[in-house]
Design a protein around this motif. Structure first.
Motif, PDB file in Angstrom:
ATOM      1  N   THR A   1      34.876  39.721  44.182  1.00 42.56           N
ATOM      2  CA  THR A   1      34.763  38.985  45.453  1.00 42.56           C
ATOM      3  C   THR A   1      33.740  39.648  46.383  1.00 42.56           C
ATOM      4  O   THR A   1      33.329  39.064  47.370  1.00 42.56           O
ATOM      5  CB  THR A   1      36.115  38.919  46.221  1.00 42.56           C
TER       6      THR A   1
ATOM      7  N   SER B   1      41.407  34.023  50.879  1.00 48.81           N
ATOM      8  CA  SER B   1      40.553  33.691  49.732  1.00 48.81           C
ATOM      9  C   SER B   1      41.323  33.672  48.412  1.00 48.81           C
ATOM     10  O   SER B   1      40.772  33.962  47.349  1.00 48.81           O
ATOM     11  CB  SER B   1      39.387  34.692  49.653  1.00 48.81           C
TER      12      SER B   1
ATOM     13  N   TRP C   1      40.135  34.543  44.111  1.00 48.14           N
ATOM     14  CA  TRP C   1      40.411  35.689  43.237  1.00 48.14           C
ATOM     15  C   TRP C   1      41.753  35.631  42.521  1.00 48.14           C
ATOM     16  O   TRP C   1      41.882  36.077  41.387  1.00 48.14           O
ATOM     17  CB  TRP C   1      40.299  36.996  44.027  1.00 48.14           C
TER      18      TRP C   1
END
Length: 330
Positions: free
Chosen positions: A205, A175, A179
């Motif tokens: 997150t 991810s 972030w």
């Protein structure tokens, strides 16, 4: 007209006939050449031609690594650049230098397999390029390139303890756009992000249920009977541990726990000067057992403080006896 054309050298005529056999001497290797076509050539080091930086090769013999030059003529780089201007390709390459935590930009001009010029370029005009290079570096080399500070690390340890996968190494690697990328716009490097910012981005997150779970199973800190808060270390060997001055716990008749189902918090008990006294998972046994000896030693070392015989029923206080008496009299 015809008068404008530079007179072509013998090397120039050979180069025009066999463009792929234009060759440049390898740095510091007399007689060893690399051709535009990507092939290695060699000439006897004592041959006068072996001193030339560039050769146009008319005739050679042999295969693979052992191609010997039989006939060639020197040619100047300026003439090569004029003859092959349309084949020279300029491009820039950027790479992340992890030792110095910076993006390096290089520009080079190539003619086939040969780099004509290569050098450091200034910062990319496009800051987005630098971010893309850093992102690619983290994708290939891992999260270790990032400067993890204590707050961000502590949050990841809490999540791990609470069984929340979203902050695991694998999940964070998947991810990065979410972030990491937004953080890179405001900083010069991967180790320059700032601990607090990193921790906030990681927290962002987590969805609401995950945050609730984090608070329930792995609270960030422990509040003592005195009302002070101490961070819980979820990375400690013995399990979640809190360092606390023993006087703050007077009045506690039960051992503090965290999580659900409850787990005893490891208490690293210290003196008023924060020196280690004892580590315990069972405060009740400590009060009724070795506290007697500890209190005797503390009375000798810190006589101004209160060291009760029955701490489980005493009043918690970090103050000296005199200061507490003054406070009570007000």
């Amino acid at each position: 007209g015809a008068d404008d054309v530079e007179p072509r050298s013998i090397g120039g005529w050979i180069a025009t006939a066999w463009p792929d056999r234009v060759a440049r001497q390898r740095a510091g290797q007399r007689g060893e050449y690399l051709s535009v076509g990507g092939r290695a050539y060699r000439i006897d080091a004592v041959d006068p031609l072996a001193g030339s930086e560039w050769l146009a090769i008319a005739d050679a013999q042999g295969h693979a690594a052992g191609v010997r030059i039989l006939a060639a003529a020197p040619i100047a780089q300026a003439e090569i650049e004029a003859l092959f201007a349309d084949r020279i390709v300029a491009h820039s390459a950027s790479s992340y230098d992890s030792t110095n935590d910076r993006v390096d930009h290089r520009r080079e001009r190539r003619l086939g397999a040969i780099a004509l010029t290569s050098g450091q370029a200034g910062r990319s005009e496009n800051a987005g390029d630098d971010i893309a290079v850093r992102m690619a570096a983290v994708r290939s080399k891992g999260l270790g390139l990032i400067g993890w500070g204590p707050a961000a690390q502590a949050l990841r340890q809490r999540a791990s303890y609470a069984g929340i996968d979203a902050l695991s190494t694998g999940a964070l690697a998947d991810s990065l756009e979410l972030w990491l990328e937004p953080l890179l716009a405001g900083c010069r490097g991967l180790r320059d992000i700032g601990d607090r910012k990193l921790a906030d981005a990681l927290m962002a997150t987590l969805d609401w249920p995950a945050r609730q779970l984090l608070e329930k199973h792995a609270p960030a800190d422990y509040a003592t009977p005195v009302g002070s808060r101490h961070p819980i270390d979820y990375g400690a060997d013995g399990g979640p541990t809190v360092s606390v001055r023993v006087q703050e716990l007077f009045g506690l008749a039960r051992h503090p726990t965290i999580g659900d189902p409850p787990v005893p918090l490891v208490l690293a008990l210290t003196s008023p000067a924060h020196r280690p006294i004892q580590t315990t998972r069972d405060l009740v046994s400590f009060w009724s057992g070795s506290w007697h000896d500890v209190a005797r030693e503390m009375r000798g070392r810190y006589p101004k403080h209160n060291w009760p015989d029955d701490p489980a029923n005493a009043r918690p206080s970090l103050m000296t006896k005199a200061a507490q008496a003054r406070r009570d009299a007000q």
